[in-house]
Design an enzyme around this catalytic site. Sequence first.
Site, PDB file in Angstrom:
ATOM      1  N   HIS A 172      36.618  45.750  39.728  1.00  0.00           N
ATOM      2  CA  HIS A 172      37.855  45.711  38.962  1.00  0.00           C
ATOM      3  C   HIS A 172      38.612  44.435  39.301  1.00  0.00           C
ATOM      4  O   HIS A 172      38.192  43.653  40.167  1.00  0.00           O
ATOM      5  CB  HIS A 172      38.702  46.954  39.238  1.00  0.00           C
ATOM      6  CG  HIS A 172      38.179  48.185  38.567  1.00  0.00           C
ATOM      7  ND1 HIS A 172      38.202  48.350  37.200  1.00  0.00           N
ATOM      8  CD2 HIS A 172      37.600  49.310  39.077  1.00  0.00           C
ATOM      9  CE1 HIS A 172      37.671  49.523  36.890  1.00  0.00           C
ATOM     10  NE2 HIS A 172      37.295  50.126  38.007  1.00  0.00           N
ATOM     11  N   ASP A 202      41.730  40.182  35.123  1.00  0.00           N
ATOM     12  CA  ASP A 202      41.445  40.860  33.856  1.00  0.00           C
ATOM     13  C   ASP A 202      41.886  40.031  32.653  1.00  0.00           C
ATOM     14  O   ASP A 202      41.095  39.778  31.735  1.00  0.00           O
ATOM     15  CB  ASP A 202      42.149  42.221  33.809  1.00  0.00           C
ATOM     16  CG  ASP A 202      41.356  43.310  34.507  1.00  0.00           C
ATOM     17  OD1 ASP A 202      40.220  43.039  34.921  1.00  0.00           O
ATOM     18  OD2 ASP A 202      41.878  44.434  34.631  1.00  0.00           O
TER      19      ASP A 202
END
Length: 431
Positions: A172, A202
């Site tokens: 992540h 991200d």
Amino acid sequence: MGGGETRHCADSAAPRRRTREGGRGRAAASGPGGARRALLSQVHAETRGAMALRGVCVVELAGLAPGPFCGMILADFGAQVVRVDRPGAGGDVSHLSRGKRSLVVDLKRPRGVTVVRRLCARADVVLEPFRRGVMEKLQLGPQILLKENPKLIYARLSGFGHSGSFSTVAGHDINYLALSGVLSKLGRSGENPYAPLNLLADFGGGGLMCALGIMMALFERTRSGKGQVIDASMVEGTAYLCSFLWKTQKTGLWEQPRGENLLDGGAPFYTTYRTADGEFMAVGALEPQFYEMLIKGLGLKSDELPSQMSMSDWPQMKKKFADIFAKKTKAEWCQIFDGTDACVTPVLTFEEVAHHGHNKERGSFITDGEQAVSPRPAPLLSNTPAIPSKRDPFVGEHTEEILKEFGVSQEEIDQLIADKIIESNKLKASL
């Protein structure tokens, strides 16, 4: 304008197909539904036709965060984005599907894969968010799709990239940030490193960098006529985004421990302070002339203070500044510093930001059809500005519409629905 209803990949592809295939695209526009599509295309040309990415057809495989953000950037600036959703999806968990259209297909079934390959054969861009090997197992890898459509831009957006020992493992934002080296620079003195939400890897190093790669590949295609594969790694994208950190390593800018340097919260003139009402002000008075205005606004005198760059005095100065800021409210400090070059601004909450005078004057935030506020697409383009859609699509809302545009007959669609290869969730009008 709701849910991207006037965006049609097949319609935009038709002119290119007429050029290559001697009129086949024109025939596809005739027949049942052709008049409606022509009318919708006219509406699209009049209302959205001036946008920078008009006519660019994107097939986006549904994913989380960075992929949907990349697709939304393209959609906001006029691309016709078809999002391929999974069967049984209750909704769009990314909440980043503004202006896209949703097609539900079961990619675990060979006939579902065939449906998507049919779309990709006429698309300009494919955007996929999976780890190495996933698309190849589905028979949707770049070797297959580029053979069928040599002009295709195949964008692979993943955490660790599509090569290397980490390319098949999960991760992540915080993991990509850590592996990029950037996480080691983030955090207060004496504390553990911390990630600034999930923004850097991200959305900055991932979605935004991938969108940049797509833009460059589309531009290069205008010269070569060929597509290519984009391997967008969030680790590498984050590192590249933070090139300034590497390029300034030998300047002394980061020689102190984390949180004790000029730009990471160590300086009393580049940090935040709590106000009397529990709010915060941000201070960025780096240059001497701006620092002088800060000192003046705080009611202090420069000749009674240590030198601005005396690092040994920074902890004491931070405490002094904090005590002063704590005596007035955020509104009172705004009254003192607004309109000056002291580089002191309020830390606005999401509830406040759209109502701030400067943001209102520029129209920096927009309201969608459900009265939810979000940032207006950026940057502003003078001739081809973004015109964002008013809402996100429902999952499966455009399944039948999209397939018809790509030449799938109603009989085929009915059979695909019956066999649970696709799902259709048509929008019901509210009377």
